[in-house]
Design an enzyme around this catalytic site. Structure first.
Site, PDB file in Angstrom:
ATOM      1  N   SER A  15      84.816 -37.431  54.148  1.00 31.96           N
ATOM      2  CA  SER A  15      83.816 -38.291  53.511  1.00 31.96           C
ATOM      3  C   SER A  15      84.266 -38.802  52.152  1.00 31.96           C
ATOM      4  O   SER A  15      83.667 -39.720  51.605  1.00 31.96           O
ATOM      5  CB  SER A  15      82.499 -37.528  53.346  1.00 31.96           C
ATOM      6  N   HIS A  53      96.183 -32.343  49.818  1.00 28.66           N
ATOM      7  CA  HIS A  53      95.405 -32.022  48.619  1.00 28.66           C
ATOM      8  C   HIS A  53      96.335 -31.725  47.440  1.00 28.66           C
ATOM      9  O   HIS A  53      96.081 -32.172  46.320  1.00 28.66           O
ATOM     10  CB  HIS A  53      94.485 -30.819  48.879  1.00 28.66           C
ATOM     11  N   ARG A  54      97.400 -30.986  47.677  1.00 35.92           N
ATOM     12  CA  ARG A  54      98.352 -30.653  46.606  1.00 35.92           C
ATOM     13  C   ARG A  54      98.998 -31.902  46.027  1.00 35.92           C
ATOM     14  O   ARG A  54      99.130 -32.035  44.811  1.00 35.92           O
ATOM     15  CB  ARG A  54      99.439 -29.723  47.134  1.00 35.92           C
TER      16      ARG A  54
END
Length: 184
Positions: A15, A53-54
């Site tokens: 999202s 994400h990293r």
């Protein structure tokens, strides 16, 4: 009037909730510590999610991994003029209720972890941004374990939202303000 600076960001899978939370942390102009609740990736797809994400996080942010003791992690690094970004409660809950060893935590130990986390948020001196999934918008799932997980995440999300000064839900990448500072 709530004196703490606690922002809760909710949304479904993909999202935009993590990106939104990361932008809020970056905009805070404070030193940021990112608390990751995921366990080590068990498969290539989840490993790719963690890597994504990293790669997106600024290199100067600190990282602390806290798959179980989230309250201890918050207490350890909380400080005035500091920002903590916790991503995410969904994985933390899964770690508590469905550990890789097989048996989940007894419900009283699980509730103790949640109460300790809630207390850490109540006593925080810095800015804290918490990310969680909203998974209760669909049908009631089959299976007792899945229903327990959905129900407990719903209860946990309600508790954190009640403590928060601001709650935002992301839908299709768009932030929807559910609660703003000064308005319950």
């Amino acid at each position: 009037m709530i004196s703490r600076d606690l922002i809760f960001v909710l949304g479904g899978a993909r999202s935009g909730k993590s990106m939104h939370a990361e932008q809020l942390a970056n905009d805070s102009a404070r030193p940021v510590t990112y608390i990751a609740t995921a366990r080590v990736a068990g498969d290539a797809e989840f490993g790719a999610r963690i890597a994504h994400h990293r790669e997106r996080r600024p290199a100067h942010w600190q990282l602390l991994e806290a798959p179980i003791d989230l309250a201890g992690a918050v207490t350890q690094i909380d400080a005035p003029e500091h920002c903590i970004l916790i991503d995410c409660l969904t994985l933390w809950l899964a770690n508590l209720l469905c550990p890789p060893e097989g048996d989940g935590l007894p419900i009283d130990r699980y509730h103790a972890h949640v109460a300790a986390f809630e207390a850490a948020l109540l006593n925080a001196k810095g800015k804290i941004i918490v990310v969680s999934n909203e998974i209760g918008l669909g049908v009631v799932p089959l299976g007792a374990a899945t229903r327990l997980y959905v129900d407990e995440l719903g209860r946990l999300n309600q508790r954190i939202a009640a403590l928060s000064t601001q709650v935002t839900m992301l839908v299709a990448g768009l932030p929807l303000a559910l609660k703003t500072a000064g308005r319950a």
